[in-house]
Write an enzyme that holds these catalytic residues in place. Sequence first.
Site, short mmCIF file in Angstrom:
data_model
loop_
_atom_site.label_atom_id
_atom_site.label_comp_id
_atom_site.label_asym_id
_atom_site.label_seq_id
_atom_site.Cartn_x
_atom_site.Cartn_y
_atom_site.Cartn_z
N LYS A 20 -12.83 2.64 -1.32
CA LYS A 20 -12.83 3.91 -2.07
C LYS A 20 -12.13 3.78 -3.41
CE LYS A 20 -10.47 5.89 1.13
NZ LYS A 20 -10.52 4.85 2.15
N LYS A 64 -1.32 5.95 0.84
CA LYS A 64 -1.14 4.56 0.42
C LYS A 64 -0.78 4.47 -1.07
CE LYS A 64 -4.39 0.73 0.80
NZ LYS A 64 -5.84 0.67 1.02
N LYS A 109 -13.85 5.56 5.12
CA LYS A 109 -12.88 4.96 6.03
C LYS A 109 -11.81 4.15 5.26
CE LYS A 109 -13.02 1.43 9.61
NZ LYS A 109 -11.90 0.74 8.97
N ASP A 141 -10.53 8.88 7.26
CA ASP A 141 -10.43 8.94 8.71
C ASP A 141 -9.98 10.36 9.01
OD1 ASP A 141 -11.09 6.19 9.25
OD2 ASP A 141 -9.21 5.70 8.28
P1 ADP Z 1 -9.73 1.89 0.21
O1 ADP Z 1 -9.31 2.57 -1.04
O2 ADP Z 1 -10.97 2.46 0.82
O3 ADP Z 1 -8.63 1.77 1.24
P2 ADP Z 1 -9.82 -0.45 -1.48
O4 ADP Z 1 -10.62 0.05 -2.63
O5 ADP Z 1 -8.35 -0.58 -1.66
O6 ADP Z 1 -10.13 0.38 -0.16
O7 ADP Z 1 -10.47 -1.85 -1.08
C1 ADP Z 1 -9.94 -2.66 -0.06
C2 ADP Z 1 -10.13 -4.12 -0.46
O8 ADP Z 1 -11.52 -4.45 -0.49
C3 ADP Z 1 -9.59 -4.45 -1.85
O9 ADP Z 1 -8.92 -5.67 -1.79
C4 ADP Z 1 -10.84 -4.55 -2.70
O10 ADP Z 1 -10.66 -5.43 -3.78
C5 ADP Z 1 -11.86 -5.06 -1.72
N1 ADP Z 1 -13.24 -4.67 -2.08
C6 ADP Z 1 -13.71 -3.42 -2.29
N2 ADP Z 1 -15.02 -3.44 -2.57
C7 ADP Z 1 -15.41 -4.74 -2.54
C8 ADP Z 1 -16.65 -5.44 -2.75
N3 ADP Z 1 -17.78 -4.79 -3.02
N4 ADP Z 1 -16.63 -6.80 -2.63
C9 ADP Z 1 -15.50 -7.47 -2.34
N5 ADP Z 1 -14.32 -6.89 -2.13
C10 ADP Z 1 -14.26 -5.54 -2.23
MG MG Z 2 -7.50 3.47 -1.47
#
Ligand code: ADP
Ligand code: MG
Length: 267
Positions: free
Chosen positions: A13, A39, A8, A126
């Site tokens: 990710k 993104k 999601k 999603d």
């Molecule tokens: P996605 O790629 O799924 O959209 P992101 O990797 O960009 O998500 O992560 C979204 C936010 O959550 C980022 O700010 C990231 O630093 C934070 N984050 C991800 N995993 C963790 C974790 N295990 N603990 C704390 N923050 C996290």
């Molecule tokens: Mg991402």
Amino acid sequence: MKIAVYGKGGIGKSTTSCNISIALARRGENVLQIGCDPKHDSTFTLTGFLIPTIIDTLQSKDYHYEDIWSEDVIHAGYGGVDCVEAGGPPAGAGCGGYVVGETVKLLKELNAFYEYNIILFDVLGDVVCGGFAAPLNYADYCLIITDNGFDSLFAANRITASIREKARTHPLRLVGLVGNRTSQRDLIKKYVEACPMPVIEVLPLIEDIRISRIKGKTLFEMVGSEPSLNYVCEYYLDIADQILSQPEGIVPKEIPDRELFNLLSDL
Ligand code: ADP
Ligand code: MG
């Protein structure tokens, strides 16, 4: 080996992908990470900036593939990981699958697609149309990132359905779920009891991971000045080792939406 990381939006990710990519490189693999989320910040913590996307580069060259060089689109990231961002179709128009197709086509033209022993696709999960499943056409293995909440498990179940569908015609296997940003796992447990699949790791919410995004660094880079973060890197090294052990994986079977609602609610 090609790996697709799904989950999601906002679940972690890209964070997980970047750190797994470095962990794989630490184990001696030659790794390319391809961000397939419009993104286009998948590789941000690897490079420290937003690299130009394939779609932007193609557009600027009027889709003349022959005018594009590897260095226009492949950028060196931390720890020896190479980085590509597919980019997105114009908001509200076009198709994410087309973008992924064009990215793979260009990387093949540049002879880059077969140069790496590992290509990791970071894909938003999603899953609303076939376009989002496009990376599954190339993947040997899939990982799904989820927390312990309804929405990300609902997305995981949709991804599961896409994997089941693709695995009919492609040699694709699900390695399992990676729990992220949660110390609870009761709903994850309920889900995998109803829809059997391995849970290969569960990472808690770690403030330094949140900070890593802001600093534009992976945990492996941060550990250089903060050795106490070594335990976080160990989570990612463990996931990398599980992938490198070439697990048999599974072809999962999703559960119907209504059943999932009942399963994950307390009503
Ligand atoms: P996605 O790629 O799924 O959209 P992101 O990797 O960009 O998500 O992560 C979204 C936010 O959550 C980022 O700010 C990231 O630093 C934070 N984050 C991800 N995993 C963790 C974790 N295990 N603990 C704390 N923050 C996290
Ligand atoms: Mg991402």
